[in-house]
Design a protein around this motif. Structure first.
Motif, PDB file in Angstrom:
ATOM      1  N   LEU A 282       0.827  -1.206   0.000  1.00 28.12           N
ATOM      2  CA  LEU A 282       0.000   0.000   0.000  1.00 28.12           C
ATOM      3  C   LEU A 282       0.865   1.261   0.000  1.00 28.12           C
ATOM      4  O   LEU A 282       0.575   2.229  -0.714  1.00 28.12           O
ATOM      5  N   THR A 283       1.920   1.251   0.789  1.00 29.32           N
ATOM      6  CA  THR A 283       2.809   2.418   0.850  1.00 29.32           C
ATOM      7  C   THR A 283       3.523   2.635  -0.474  1.00 29.32           C
ATOM      8  O   THR A 283       3.645   3.776  -0.952  1.00 29.32           O
ATOM      9  N   TYR A 284       4.000   1.563  -1.091  1.00 31.79           N
ATOM     10  CA  TYR A 284       4.704   1.690  -2.369  1.00 31.79           C
ATOM     11  C   TYR A 284       3.768   2.235  -3.441  1.00 31.79           C
ATOM     12  O   TYR A 284       4.155   3.111  -4.229  1.00 31.79           O
ATOM     13  N   ALA A 285       2.530   1.740  -3.453  1.00 32.94           N
ATOM     14  CA  ALA A 285       1.552   2.238  -4.427  1.00 32.94           C
ATOM     15  C   ALA A 285       1.290   3.732  -4.223  1.00 32.94           C
ATOM     16  O   ALA A 285       1.233   4.503  -5.195  1.00 32.94           O
ATOM     17  N   ARG A 286       1.131   4.155  -2.989  1.00 33.60           N
ATOM     18  CA  ARG A 286       0.896   5.575  -2.710  1.00 33.60           C
ATOM     19  C   ARG A 286       2.084   6.412  -3.157  1.00 33.60           C
ATOM     20  O   ARG A 286       1.910   7.458  -3.793  1.00 33.60           O
ATOM     21  N   ARG A 287       3.295   5.962  -2.849  1.00 31.38           N
ATOM     22  CA  ARG A 287       4.487   6.730  -3.192  1.00 31.38           C
ATOM     23  C   ARG A 287       4.711   6.775  -4.706  1.00 31.38           C
ATOM     24  O   ARG A 287       5.157   7.795  -5.245  1.00 31.38           O
ATOM     25  N   LEU A 288       4.405   5.681  -5.403  1.00 32.74           N
ATOM     26  CA  LEU A 288       4.466   5.710  -6.865  1.00 32.74           C
ATOM     27  C   LEU A 288       3.505   6.758  -7.415  1.00 32.74           C
ATOM     28  O   LEU A 288       3.863   7.551  -8.300  1.00 32.74           O
ATOM     29  N   SER A 289       2.291   6.762  -6.900  1.00 35.35           N
ATOM     30  CA  SER A 289       1.294   7.722  -7.365  1.00 35.35           C
ATOM     31  C   SER A 289       1.734   9.149  -7.075  1.00 35.35           C
ATOM     32  O   SER A 289       1.589  10.048  -7.915  1.00 35.35           O
ATOM     33  N   GLU A 290       2.288   9.384  -5.894  1.00 34.26           N
ATOM     34  CA  GLU A 290       2.784  10.715  -5.541  1.00 34.26           C
ATOM     35  C   GLU A 290       3.937  11.141  -6.446  1.00 34.26           C
ATOM     36  O   GLU A 290       4.175  12.344  -6.635  1.00 34.26           O
ATOM     37  N   ALA A 291       4.654  10.166  -7.011  1.00 38.29           N
ATOM     38  CA  ALA A 291       5.773  10.456  -7.912  1.00 38.29           C
ATOM     39  C   ALA A 291       5.320  10.632  -9.357  1.00 38.29           C
ATOM     40  O   ALA A 291       6.153  10.790 -10.253  1.00 38.29           O
ATOM     41  N   GLY A 292       4.011  10.579  -9.592  1.00 40.21           N
ATOM     42  CA  GLY A 292       3.485  10.805 -10.927  1.00 40.21           C
ATOM     43  C   GLY A 292       3.326   9.568 -11.774  1.00 40.21           C
ATOM     44  O   GLY A 292       3.084   9.662 -12.978  1.00 40.21           O
ATOM     45  N   VAL A 293       3.426   8.396 -11.164  1.00 40.10           N
ATOM     46  CA  VAL A 293       3.261   7.134 -11.885  1.00 40.10           C
ATOM     47  C   VAL A 293       1.789   6.733 -11.854  1.00 40.10           C
ATOM     48  O   VAL A 293       1.122   6.861 -10.820  1.00 40.10           O
ATOM     49  N   SER A 294       1.277   6.255 -12.975  1.00 41.55           N
ATOM     50  CA  SER A 294      -0.093   5.746 -13.023  1.00 41.55           C
ATOM     51  C   SER A 294      -0.139   4.384 -12.336  1.00 41.55           C
ATOM     52  O   SER A 294       0.600   3.470 -12.704  1.00 41.55           O
ATOM     53  N   VAL A 295      -0.994   4.247 -11.325  1.00 41.64           N
ATOM     54  CA  VAL A 295      -1.020   3.043 -10.495  1.00 41.64           C
ATOM     55  C   VAL A 295      -2.434   2.474 -10.418  1.00 41.64           C
ATOM     56  O   VAL A 295      -3.391   3.194 -10.140  1.00 41.64           O
ATOM     57  N   ASP A 296      -2.542   1.176 -10.660  1.00 35.97           N
ATOM     58  CA  ASP A 296      -3.759   0.419 -10.370  1.00 35.97           C
ATOM     59  C   ASP A 296      -3.474  -0.409  -9.121  1.00 35.97           C
ATOM     60  O   ASP A 296      -2.680  -1.352  -9.171  1.00 35.97           O
ATOM     61  N   LEU A 297      -4.108  -0.072  -8.008  1.00 33.27           N
ATOM     62  CA  LEU A 297      -3.886  -0.736  -6.725  1.00 33.27           C
ATOM     63  C   LEU A 297      -5.136  -1.506  -6.329  1.00 33.27           C
ATOM     64  O   LEU A 297      -6.245  -0.972  -6.384  1.00 33.27           O
TER      65      LEU A 297
END
Length: 334
Positions: A282-297
């Motif tokens: 969950l943390t990695y997904a949030r941080r990816l999203s905050e970095a501008g990466v498109s994430v499907d979690l």
């Protein structure tokens, strides 16, 4: 750093969510077949993993002749042995296809190139993809950075030989489950930082990302579930030795430690709510999203580690697999 004992690391057991009731009988059978990992039983677990678990039919990698199966010895990292790649291509001729580069699971200590590759076989059989699965060296005999560097070397070879393999080099997806998910994430970081190859997507299935074992979920399973805190401690210690949990761990080995997640490919990432890797996922997904990466979690309520890989008949597994397969289909068409 002095290696800590399990009792020192886990003085208390946090509460866990309940397991999905339909999964419980499967979980009990898996627990009987797959004990907590230790140095003493590692050889036996490796043999069992290679032979297949009771009640699970062997996988026909040819899918009745629709898939061409090949193995190649290719150069490993500089100064290291060659590595083996399992290459699965559609038998039917066609234009260059997207590739799924697969890094297998097994806690960094078990498994081989065919372990878990069946997740992507339907796409090969249907003519939509080429799958390349890497046989990386296992810990503890081959500690970090051997596993992730092997994965990267195989990825580089795949990209450089895309034309021969019938692969579109602009559409390479990296994918893995559990330890393979962690290695996929680490390899994606290496590919970004070394500027080759460019990946279109990463698919991280219940990934093993964080060696520090400080989250709630990493501590909440003790002799429960499929990969509890004791197995997790064993796997990370096998990979990192006394460095585990300390300041000298590379983000390529433990991607949760990466400070910069910009520039990574579009990401699918999932977890069960009742598994050790939940919080780091969950943390990695949030941080990816905050970095501008498109994430499907996706977090699946009541799911234990790898539930949809071993309990495919259950409602929760069907929902999880269908969601992931739809993402894979869209990724291959992109």
């Amino acid at each position: 750093m002095t290696e800590q004992t399990a009792d020192q690391i886990f003085p208390e057991t946090p509460v866990r969510p309940p397991f999905d009731p339909e999964l419980v009988p499967v979980l009990e059978a898996v627990r009987q077949a797959l004990p907590t990992f230790t140095a003493e039983n590692l050889a036996a677990v490796r043999q069992q993993t290679a032979e297949g678990f009771p009640g699970m039919d062997p996988v026909d990698l040819t899918v009745g002749g629709a898939v061409q199966v090949e193995e190649r010895q290719v150069p490993g990292p500089e100064g290291a042995p060659d590595i083996t790649l399992l290459i699965l291509r559609p038998t039917a001729e066609g234009a260059p296809r997207p590739a799924v580069y697969h890094t297998h699971g097994g806690g960094m200590v078990v498994g081989d190139r065919s372990f878990g590759v069946e997740t992507f076989l339907p796409q090969v059989a249907e003519g939509n993809a080429v799958v390349v699965s890497v046989e990386y060296r296992l810990a503890p005999e081959h500690p970090d950075p051997a596993p992730v560097e092997d994965c990267y070397a195989g990825l580089v070879w795949t990209a450089k030989n895309a034309a021969e393999l019938g692969i579109d080099p602009e559409r390479i997806i990296i994918a893995g489950a559990s330890a393979g998910g962690g290695l996929a994430a680490g390899t994606a970081l290496l590919a970004r930082d070394r500027a080759f190859p460019r990946l279109s997507h990463q698919i991280l299935i219940c990934p093993m990302l964080d060696d520090r074992l400080e989250t709630h979920s990493s501590r909440m399973l003790d002799e429960e579930g499929v990969w509890d805190r004791n197995s997790n401690l064993f796997g990370w210690t096998a990979l990192l030795g006394e460095r585990r949990g300390g300041p000298d761990v590379s983000p390529y080995a433990a991607p949760a430690r990466a400070e910069d997640l910009t520039g990574l490919p579009r990401t699918y990432i999932d977890t069960g709510s009742a598994e050790s890797f939940r919080d780091e996922t969950l943390t990695y997904a949030r941080r990816l999203s905050e970095a501008g990466v498109s994430v499907d979690l996706h977090m699946w309520g009541g799911g234990f580690h790898g539930f949809d890989l071993v309990a495919g008949h259950t409602a929760l597994s069907r929902a999880s697999v269908a969601t992931r397969e739809e993402f894979i289909r869209r990724a291959l068409e992109a």
